[in-house]
Design a protein around this motif. Structure first.
Motif, PDB file in Angstrom:
ATOM      1  N   ILE A   1       8.892   6.318   2.340  1.00 47.59           N
ATOM      2  CA  ILE A   1       7.680   5.806   1.680  1.00 47.59           C
ATOM      3  C   ILE A   1       6.653   5.321   2.693  1.00 47.59           C
TER       4      ILE A   1
ATOM      5  N   GLN B   1       0.836  -1.201   0.000  1.00 48.52           N
ATOM      6  CA  GLN B   1       0.000   0.000   0.000  1.00 48.52           C
ATOM      7  C   GLN B   1       0.870   1.250   0.000  1.00 48.52           C
ATOM      8  N   ALA B   2       1.966   1.208   0.764  1.00 46.36           N
ATOM      9  CA  ALA B   2       2.826   2.397   0.832  1.00 46.36           C
ATOM     10  C   ALA B   2       3.449   2.667  -0.541  1.00 46.36           C
TER      11      ALA B   2
ATOM     12  N   PHE C   1       0.820   4.060  -2.835  1.00 47.21           N
ATOM     13  CA  PHE C   1       0.507   5.461  -2.549  1.00 47.21           C
ATOM     14  C   PHE C   1       1.594   6.366  -3.113  1.00 47.21           C
ATOM     15  N   ALA C   2       2.842   5.964  -2.929  1.00 48.91           N
ATOM     16  CA  ALA C   2       3.938   6.795  -3.449  1.00 48.91           C
ATOM     17  C   ALA C   2       3.860   6.867  -4.973  1.00 48.91           C
TER      18      ALA C   2
ATOM     19  N   GLU D   1       1.239   9.395  -5.898  1.00 49.02           N
ATOM     20  CA  GLU D   1       1.738  10.755  -5.693  1.00 49.02           C
ATOM     21  C   GLU D   1       2.714  11.162  -6.806  1.00 49.02           C
ATOM     22  N   LEU D   2       3.594  10.220  -7.154  1.00 47.55           N
ATOM     23  CA  LEU D   2       4.588  10.547  -8.193  1.00 47.55           C
ATOM     24  C   LEU D   2       3.918  10.703  -9.546  1.00 47.55           C
TER      25      LEU D   2
ATOM     26  N   LEU E   1       2.632   7.126   3.587  1.00 47.92           N
ATOM     27  CA  LEU E   1       1.291   6.543   3.534  1.00 47.92           C
ATOM     28  C   LEU E   1       0.440   7.066   4.680  1.00 47.92           C
TER      29      LEU E   1
END
Lengths: 87, 81
Positions: free
Chosen positions: B53, A17-18, A21-22, A25-26, B57
């Motif tokens: 990172i 998930q992290a 999400f990144a 955003e990118l 989140l």
């Protein structure tokens, strides 16, 4: 089939998930900054990492997506694993 | 324009509501509105500092400069109006 999920499951899912999400955003950033090479390199690095994480997750806990976007196991158990809202 | 030169701003601003003499309701007093960092940034500069990172989140954004946590100003004095 309501054996509790191992803690690694949550760890791996959170990592996925992290990274996702990144990547979102990118993507939004790169839409307005198409010439930013550093961010494009970071984006590709994260995309590669995301593929590895998804592969690892699916090998252990079952497919993430359907309609051929993930491999299936031998007894077509995509509907049996705990659903995202039950996890 | 490095971080230091960028103007300092408050993420939350307030205004007072006029209370007329014939207003039957109790005065509302202060009202608050959010002024997030992107208002003061204009076009996002390159190479902004990023959160790690995993932390991004939970922060809700990848860039430290755009991080804008919301604390309920109405709850500051303990009572929630």
């Amino acid at each position: 089939m309501n054996t509790p999920l191992p803690p690694e499951y949550y760890e791996l899912l959170e990592e996925l998930q992290a990274v996702d999400f990144a990547l979102v955003e990118l993507t939004l950033y790169l839409d307005t900054h198409p010439k930013d090479m550093d961010s494009i390199r970071q984006f590709n690095g994260l995309a590669k990492k995301r593929k590895k994480l998804a592969k690892e997750y699916e090998a252990r806990y079952g497919p993430l997506l359907q309609f051929g976007r993930s491999y299936s196991d031998e007894d077509w158990s995509w509907g049996k694993a705990p659903w995202p809202w039950q996890v | 324009m490095s971080q230091k030169e960028r103007c300092h701003f408050t993420p939350m601003k307030t205004y007072d509501v006029y209370h007329g003499p014939f207003d039957p309701c109790p005065p509302i007093g202060h009202k608050y509105y959010s002024t997030p960092p992107h208002l003061y940034m204009g076009f996002q500069p390159r190479c902004l500092e990023q959160f790690p990172i995993r932390e991004a989140l939970f922060r809700g954004t990848l860039w430290k400069e755009l991080y804008d946590p919301y604390e309920n100003p109405y709850r500051k004095r303990g009572e929630l109006r």
